[in-house]
Design an enzyme around this catalytic site. Structure first.
Site, short mmCIF file in Angstrom:
data_model
loop_
_atom_site.label_atom_id
_atom_site.label_comp_id
_atom_site.label_asym_id
_atom_site.label_seq_id
_atom_site.Cartn_x
_atom_site.Cartn_y
_atom_site.Cartn_z
N HIS A 1 1.06 3.45 4.80
CA HIS A 1 1.45 2.03 4.92
C HIS A 1 1.87 1.63 3.69
O HIS A 1 1.71 2.07 2.52
CB HIS A 1 0.36 1.35 5.19
N ASP B 1 1.66 -2.27 1.54
CA ASP B 1 0.54 -3.19 1.61
C ASP B 1 1.10 -4.56 2.18
O ASP B 1 2.21 -4.96 1.81
CB ASP B 1 -0.14 -3.23 0.24
N HIS C 1 1.68 4.62 0.86
CA HIS C 1 0.54 5.29 0.37
C HIS C 1 -0.45 5.73 1.72
O HIS C 1 -0.59 4.76 2.53
CB HIS C 1 -0.03 4.73 -1.08
N ARG D 1 -8.40 -3.26 -7.08
CA ARG D 1 -6.75 -3.33 -6.92
C ARG D 1 -6.52 -5.02 -7.55
O ARG D 1 -7.31 -5.95 -6.96
CB ARG D 1 -6.42 -3.15 -5.83
#
Length: 326
Positions: free
Chosen positions: A114, A116, A267, A284
């Site tokens: 995917h 993000d 990723h 993150r």
């Protein structure tokens, strides 16, 4: 002069950057050198760094505005820019009736390749992820180069996909097969719809490169074609995205920080530790992005939902912070 080094990690994607302490403010030359490496290699990794929430946020802000941590998950206290990714994060909240597979789907929000947050009209430009807790083995993260995947297509097929648009949404189901269902998470998504139509091929705003801009988690269908045509087109493109020659796999270690270009990569989270009783906790920060533009010069179209920015985008109850889960 900057003393950083850039060492490629794979043939088409990924590089390790050395010679820089990213916990300290960076000069303009170093920032430009990091951006140049990011443009060329799409994802860069820093080793042996000592960051906390505050210094990670400060590092990220040197590359642009940061988003609120995540549209559906509550951030850590006093760090609204942080999204914490934790193995078995929602196990207690979801309860014993959910299967391990369902819980795994909820921890990561997905379990496949995917890019993000593409359901937003302005998906993130990039993301920076640091490790806090890691298992002794397993839990690697893989990235793939969407520019290389586009370049690998035949010329007639490139011209075809250059003309297409795709529907991106939470809860996408591109192949029509049964998908994991987690009651609380699904309800929140239904109450807060996010849908955008993006070009299937995106032009990178800095490099001018064309990149495939579809992914099997958030892309639901190709706009304007039949369901069977959509499944065939997307299935082929997803196979191309996952070709090993376009990928790199990074092994996490204490002090590891990974910075990726969210416009030009997909990723995949680890799929090898769900059966293990191990700890894996990462944090993150995410860079606010611009509206994608296709080869025809046309921007994406917002169908439902707000823009992504530094403030929470929804007012309904979040999934709780990991530290609130016993």
């Amino acid at each position: 002069m900057t003393s950083i080094t850039v060492n490629p990690a794979a043939g088409r994607i990924g590089a390790e950057i050395g010679g820089v302490d990213i916990s300290r403010p960076l000069d303009a030359e170093t920032i430009n050198a990091i951006l140049k490496a990011l443009d060329e290699w799409k994802v860069v990794i820093f080793r042996n760094q000592q960051l906390d929430h505050a210094s990670q946020i400060a590092f990220g802000r040197q590359f642009g505005e940061l988003t609120y941590g995540h549209p559906h998950h509550e951030p850590p206290k006093d760090a609204p820019e942080i999204y914490t990714i934790q193995h078995r994060r929602f196990e207690k909240q979801l309860g014993g009736d959910s299967t391990k597979k369902d819980r795994s789907y909820a921890y990561a929000g997905n379990n496949s390749w995917h890019t993000d947050l593409t359901p937003f009209i302005n998906p993130p430009a990039g993301a920076i992820l640091r490790a806090e807790e890691l298992p002794a083995y397993g839990g690697d993260t893989q990235y793939t180069n969407l520019v290389a995947a586009y370049q690998g297509l035949s010329e007639p097929f490139k011209r075809f996909v250059d003309t297409l648009r795709a529907d991106h949404r939470y809860g996408a189901n591109w192949n029509g097969m049964p998908r994991p269902s987690v009651a609380g998470f699904d309800r929140r998504i239904q109450e807060n719809p996010l849908i955008s139509h993006h070009p299937v091929v995106r032009v990178h705003p800095r490099t001018g490169e064309k990149a495939l801009y579809v992914n099997p988690i958030y892309t639901d269908h190709i706009v304007g074609v039949s369901p069977i045509e959509s499944r065939l087109i997307l299935g082929y493109l997803f196979d191309e995205i996952a070709r090993p020659e376009y990928t790199v796999r990074f092994r996490w270690a204490p002090g590891t920080v990974i910075f990726w270009d969210n416009r030009a990569t997909c990723h995949i989270p680890p799929r090898d530790i769900d059966h293990l009783d191990v700890a894996r906790k990462l944090h993150r920060v995410t860079l606010v992005g611009e509206v994608p533009v296709g080869p025809d010069g046309l921007e994406s179209e917002r169908i439902e939902g707000p823009r992504l920015g530094s403030e929470p985008v929804f007012n309904t109850t979040f999934f709780k912070r990991p530290e609130t889960v016993a």
